[in-house]
Write a protein that holds these residues in place. Structure first.
Motif, PDB file in Angstrom:
ATOM      1  N   ARG A  54      22.538  22.751  10.432  1.00  0.00           N
ATOM      2  CA  ARG A  54      21.240  23.151   9.877  1.00  0.00           C
ATOM      3  C   ARG A  54      20.870  22.173   8.772  1.00  0.00           C
ATOM      4  NH1 ARG A  54      20.811  26.276   4.995  1.00  0.00           N
ATOM      5  NH2 ARG A  54      22.840  26.582   3.996  1.00  0.00           N
ATOM      6  N   VAL A  55      19.573  21.991   8.591  1.00  0.00           N
ATOM      7  CA  VAL A  55      19.064  21.119   7.533  1.00  0.00           C
ATOM      8  C   VAL A  55      18.995  21.894   6.218  1.00  0.00           C
ATOM      9  CG1 VAL A  55      17.137  19.691   6.759  1.00  0.00           C
ATOM     10  CG2 VAL A  55      17.706  19.793   9.192  1.00  0.00           C
ATOM     11  N   ILE A  56      19.478  21.269   5.154  1.00  0.00           N
ATOM     12  CA  ILE A  56      19.257  21.786   3.796  1.00  0.00           C
ATOM     13  C   ILE A  56      18.254  20.832   3.141  1.00  0.00           C
ATOM     14  CG2 ILE A  56      20.293  22.487   1.621  1.00  0.00           C
ATOM     15  CD1 ILE A  56      22.981  22.631   3.011  1.00  0.00           C
ATOM     16  N   PRO A  57      16.985  21.203   3.072  1.00  0.00           N
ATOM     17  CA  PRO A  57      15.964  20.276   2.555  1.00  0.00           C
ATOM     18  C   PRO A  57      16.165  19.962   1.076  1.00  0.00           C
ATOM     19  CG  PRO A  57      14.972  22.112   3.769  1.00  0.00           C
ATOM     20  CD  PRO A  57      16.402  22.478   3.505  1.00  0.00           C
ATOM     21  N   ARG A  58      15.896  18.709   0.722  1.00  0.00           N
ATOM     22  CA  ARG A  58      15.877  18.263  -0.671  1.00  0.00           C
ATOM     23  C   ARG A  58      17.130  18.741  -1.418  1.00  0.00           C
ATOM     24  NH1 ARG A  58      10.478  16.788  -1.716  1.00  0.00           N
ATOM     25  NH2 ARG A  58      10.765  17.032  -3.963  1.00  0.00           N
ATOM     26  N   ALA A  59      18.271  18.526  -0.801  1.00  0.00           N
ATOM     27  CA  ALA A  59      19.519  19.105  -1.290  1.00  0.00           C
ATOM     28  C   ALA A  59      20.191  18.293  -2.383  1.00  0.00           C
ATOM     29  CB  ALA A  59      20.491  19.291  -0.125  1.00  0.00           C
ATOM     30  N   ILE A  60      19.847  17.003  -2.495  1.00  0.00           N
ATOM     31  CA  ILE A  60      20.524  16.139  -3.453  1.00  0.00           C
ATOM     32  C   ILE A  60      19.563  15.058  -3.917  1.00  0.00           C
ATOM     33  CG2 ILE A  60      21.435  14.566  -1.677  1.00  0.00           C
ATOM     34  CD1 ILE A  60      24.034  14.436  -3.319  1.00  0.00           C
ATOM     35  N   GLU A  61      19.705  14.639  -5.175  1.00  0.00           N
ATOM     36  CA  GLU A  61      18.876  13.564  -5.731  1.00  0.00           C
ATOM     37  C   GLU A  61      19.660  12.256  -5.668  1.00  0.00           C
ATOM     38  OE1 GLU A  61      15.799  13.300  -7.225  1.00  0.00           O
ATOM     39  OE2 GLU A  61      15.228  15.372  -6.750  1.00  0.00           O
ATOM     40  N   VAL A  62      19.085  11.266  -4.992  1.00  0.00           N
ATOM     41  CA  VAL A  62      19.733   9.962  -4.835  1.00  0.00           C
ATOM     42  C   VAL A  62      18.915   8.916  -5.579  1.00  0.00           C
ATOM     43  CG1 VAL A  62      20.505   8.195  -3.209  1.00  0.00           C
ATOM     44  CG2 VAL A  62      20.665  10.619  -2.591  1.00  0.00           C
ATOM     45  N   GLN A  63      19.570   8.159  -6.435  1.00  0.00           N
ATOM     46  CA  GLN A  63      18.873   7.075  -7.129  1.00  0.00           C
ATOM     47  C   GLN A  63      18.536   5.966  -6.135  1.00  0.00           C
ATOM     48  OE1 GLN A  63      21.179   5.919 -10.654  1.00  0.00           O
ATOM     49  NE2 GLN A  63      19.795   7.197 -11.849  1.00  0.00           N
ATOM     50  N   VAL A  64      17.310   5.476  -6.238  1.00  0.00           N
ATOM     51  CA  VAL A  64      16.803   4.499  -5.270  1.00  0.00           C
ATOM     52  C   VAL A  64      16.316   3.264  -6.010  1.00  0.00           C
ATOM     53  CG1 VAL A  64      15.219   4.126  -3.346  1.00  0.00           C
ATOM     54  CG2 VAL A  64      16.090   6.423  -3.802  1.00  0.00           C
ATOM     55  N   PRO A  65      17.189   2.255  -6.178  1.00  0.00           N
ATOM     56  CA  PRO A  65      16.753   1.022  -6.849  1.00  0.00           C
ATOM     57  C   PRO A  65      15.647   0.309  -6.104  1.00  0.00           C
ATOM     58  CG  PRO A  65      19.150   1.164  -6.742  1.00  0.00           C
ATOM     59  CD  PRO A  65      18.614   2.259  -5.880  1.00  0.00           C
ATOM     60  N   ARG A  66      15.699   0.386  -4.788  1.00  0.00           N
ATOM     61  CA  ARG A  66      14.718  -0.345  -3.988  1.00  0.00           C
ATOM     62  C   ARG A  66      14.566   0.382  -2.666  1.00  0.00           C
ATOM     63  NH1 ARG A  66      16.113  -3.755  -0.067  1.00  0.00           N
ATOM     64  NH2 ARG A  66      18.167  -4.084  -0.979  1.00  0.00           N
ATOM     65  N   ILE A  67      13.313   0.646  -2.257  1.00  0.00           N
ATOM     66  CA  ILE A  67      13.053   1.273  -0.969  1.00  0.00           C
ATOM     67  C   ILE A  67      12.410   0.249  -0.062  1.00  0.00           C
ATOM     68  CG2 ILE A  67      11.842   3.117   0.252  1.00  0.00           C
ATOM     69  CD1 ILE A  67      11.874   4.733  -2.275  1.00  0.00           C
ATOM     70  N   SER A  68      13.067  -0.050   1.054  1.00  0.00           N
ATOM     71  CA  SER A  68      12.531  -1.050   1.976  1.00  0.00           C
ATOM     72  C   SER A  68      11.336  -0.479   2.717  1.00  0.00           C
ATOM     73  CB  SER A  68      13.599  -1.485   2.978  1.00  0.00           C
ATOM     74  OG  SER A  68      13.918  -0.423   3.832  1.00  0.00           O
ATOM     75  N   GLU A  69      10.502  -1.360   3.248  1.00  0.00           N
ATOM     76  CA  GLU A  69       9.280  -0.950   3.944  1.00  0.00           C
ATOM     77  C   GLU A  69       9.593  -0.078   5.141  1.00  0.00           C
ATOM     78  OE1 GLU A  69       5.153  -0.751   4.467  1.00  0.00           O
ATOM     79  OE2 GLU A  69       6.381  -1.498   2.823  1.00  0.00           O
ATOM     80  N   GLY A  70      10.742  -0.338   5.805  1.00  0.00           N
ATOM     81  CA  GLY A  70      11.066   0.410   7.013  1.00  0.00           C
ATOM     82  C   GLY A  70      11.617   1.782   6.766  1.00  0.00           C
ATOM     83  N   THR A  71      11.941   2.117   5.502  1.00  0.00           N
ATOM     84  CA  THR A  71      12.531   3.422   5.226  1.00  0.00           C
ATOM     85  C   THR A  71      11.812   4.120   4.082  1.00  0.00           C
ATOM     86  OG1 THR A  71      14.179   2.315   3.871  1.00  0.00           O
ATOM     87  CG2 THR A  71      14.822   2.878   6.107  1.00  0.00           C
ATOM     88  N   ARG A  72      10.479   4.025   4.085  1.00  0.00           N
ATOM     89  CA  ARG A  72       9.703   4.705   3.053  1.00  0.00           C
ATOM     90  C   ARG A  72       9.885   6.207   3.160  1.00  0.00           C
ATOM     91  NH1 ARG A  72       5.669   1.453   5.242  1.00  0.00           N
ATOM     92  NH2 ARG A  72       4.811   3.316   6.177  1.00  0.00           N
ATOM     93  N   SER A  73       9.608   6.888   2.074  1.00  0.00           N
ATOM     94  CA  SER A  73       9.613   8.356   2.103  1.00  0.00           C
ATOM     95  C   SER A  73       8.653   8.849   3.170  1.00  0.00           C
ATOM     96  CB  SER A  73       9.182   8.896   0.743  1.00  0.00           C
ATOM     97  OG  SER A  73       8.897  10.264   0.812  1.00  0.00           O
ATOM     98  N   SER A  74       9.083   9.913   3.852  1.00  0.00           N
ATOM     99  CA  SER A  74       8.246  10.455   4.913  1.00  0.00           C
ATOM    100  C   SER A  74       6.903  10.953   4.395  1.00  0.00           C
ATOM    101  CB  SER A  74       8.979  11.605   5.631  1.00  0.00           C
ATOM    102  OG  SER A  74       9.263  12.641   4.725  1.00  0.00           O
ATOM    103  N   GLU A  75       6.830  11.245   3.115  1.00  0.00           N
ATOM    104  CA  GLU A  75       5.569  11.715   2.556  1.00  0.00           C
ATOM    105  C   GLU A  75       4.489  10.634   2.628  1.00  0.00           C
ATOM    106  OE1 GLU A  75       6.368  13.019  -1.333  1.00  0.00           O
ATOM    107  OE2 GLU A  75       7.647  14.689  -0.755  1.00  0.00           O
ATOM    108  N   GLY A  76       4.919   9.383   2.698  1.00  0.00           N
ATOM    109  CA  GLY A  76       3.939   8.321   2.737  1.00  0.00           C
ATOM    110  C   GLY A  76       3.734   7.761   4.120  1.00  0.00           C
ATOM    111  N   ASP A  77       4.447   8.320   5.145  1.00  0.00           N
ATOM    112  CA  ASP A  77       4.318   7.793   6.501  1.00  0.00           C
ATOM    113  C   ASP A  77       3.056   8.307   7.154  1.00  0.00           C
ATOM    114  OD1 ASP A  77       6.632   6.466   6.202  1.00  0.00           O
ATOM    115  OD2 ASP A  77       7.895   7.889   7.298  1.00  0.00           O
TER     116      ASP A  77
END
Length: 305
Positions: A282-305
């Motif tokens: 089962r999915v646990i949404p937003r379960a952990i906070e991960v520090q993101v120094p750099r987000i590549s174009e191919g793996t943007r947050s789904s909110e911006g897709d």
């Protein structure tokens, strides 16, 4: 224990190359650097750090180290995770668009933006695991075990294809009853099956191209049984980036999935090998906070897709 804890795995494939990074971490104010001797110790240190309200845990290792640290942290702890990639594949980093070099990841410590990430909870028999990136079962486990360091060195990202074709005469079909969410269960004959939170596995192979680690869904891929030519065709399409459209492949996005498999099979969950006949995700949404120094174009947050 300090508010910022580094869990350094000296057995990670590239750890010996970055002793300078380790020494630098030891000089940082407010950081407790712990060198571990096992995955279980890594998990225990992470659990203690969360219990003592650490604000940040740095997992310095590969995907197996991240898996143990996350299982120690648990879901919803409020402690942030930072990754220093020391593994061979670093598939979680690839799925998240994180730096693949420790020096790049180190540059932004301790302050950089964080991103809420989903986790998959896997229950089987009397065990429970948190999966941060990918779990796969069936023949894919057996193929992976055949891949020697020499083959990896000679074939690079094509090594899984090389191993798959070598394995054609040893394929095993698994009878599986699969239930997506609360739908009626269906019966399949399968070669491989996977539940993905992130896109990448097996050292940078795009096994779940639609997966996003923050969309509240998991990507499930079922590769149906057939003859050797069917398997060869699916494998070739896999490396051409269009295997999800193959008629022998079922692709679904869901919040829950259940597998009842016969015969008993092994599943690799973020590098940890587990064996059972029943797998419940089962999915646990937003379960952990991960520090993101750099987000590549191919793996943007789904909110911006």
């Amino acid at each position: 224990m300090d508010r910022r804890v580094v869990i350094w795995n000296p057995e990670s494939r590239r750890a010996s190359e970055f002793t300078g990074v380790l020494e630098h971490l030891k000089t940082l104010d407010g950081f407790d650097v712990r060198i571990t001797s096992s995955g279980e110790e890594s998990q225990s240190i992470a659990a203690r750090a969360v219990a003592e309200k650490a604000e940040l845990i740095v997992a310095a290792g590969g995907d197996g180290t991240i898996h143990k640290v996350v299982n120690g942290m648990g879901a919803g702890s409020g402690t942030r995770l930072h990754v220093l990639p020391l593994g061979t594949g670093n598939d979680f980093c690839r799925s998240m668009g994180l730096p693949l070099e420790p020096a790049e990841s180190l540059d932004c410590l301790p302050n950089c933006p964080s991103r809420p990430v989903d986790l998959l909870e896997l229950r089987m028999d009397d065990l429970s695991r948190l999966c941060v990136n990918l779990a796969s079962g069936g023949n894919s486990v057996r193929v992976t075990e055949m891949l020697t360091d020499e083959l990896k060195a000679n074939w690079g990202p094509w090594v899984f294809l090389r191993g798959a074709f070598q394995f054609l005469s040893h394929l095993e079909n698994y009878r599986a009853r699969v239930r997506f969410d609360d739908e009626v269960a269906e019966d399949y004959e399968l070669w491989n099956f996977l539940a993905a939170n992130g896109r990448y596995g097996a050292g940078g192979i795009d096994v779940a191209p639609e997966a996003r680690p923050d969309d509240g869904l998991m990507d499930v891929v079922l590769v149906k049984g057939g003859n050797a030519m069917d398997f060869a065709a699916v494998t070739a399409e896999f490396f051409m980036g269009r295997y999800l459209d193959d008629p022998n492949v079922t692709f679904r996005q869901c919040r829950k999935v259940e597998f009842d498999v016969n015969p008993t099979t092994r599943m690799v969950c973020d590098g940890e090998i587990l064996e059972s006949s029943q797998f419940r995700f089962r999915v646990i949404p937003r379960a952990i906070e991960v520090q993101v120094p750099r987000i590549s174009e191919g793996t943007r947050s789904s909110e911006g897709d």
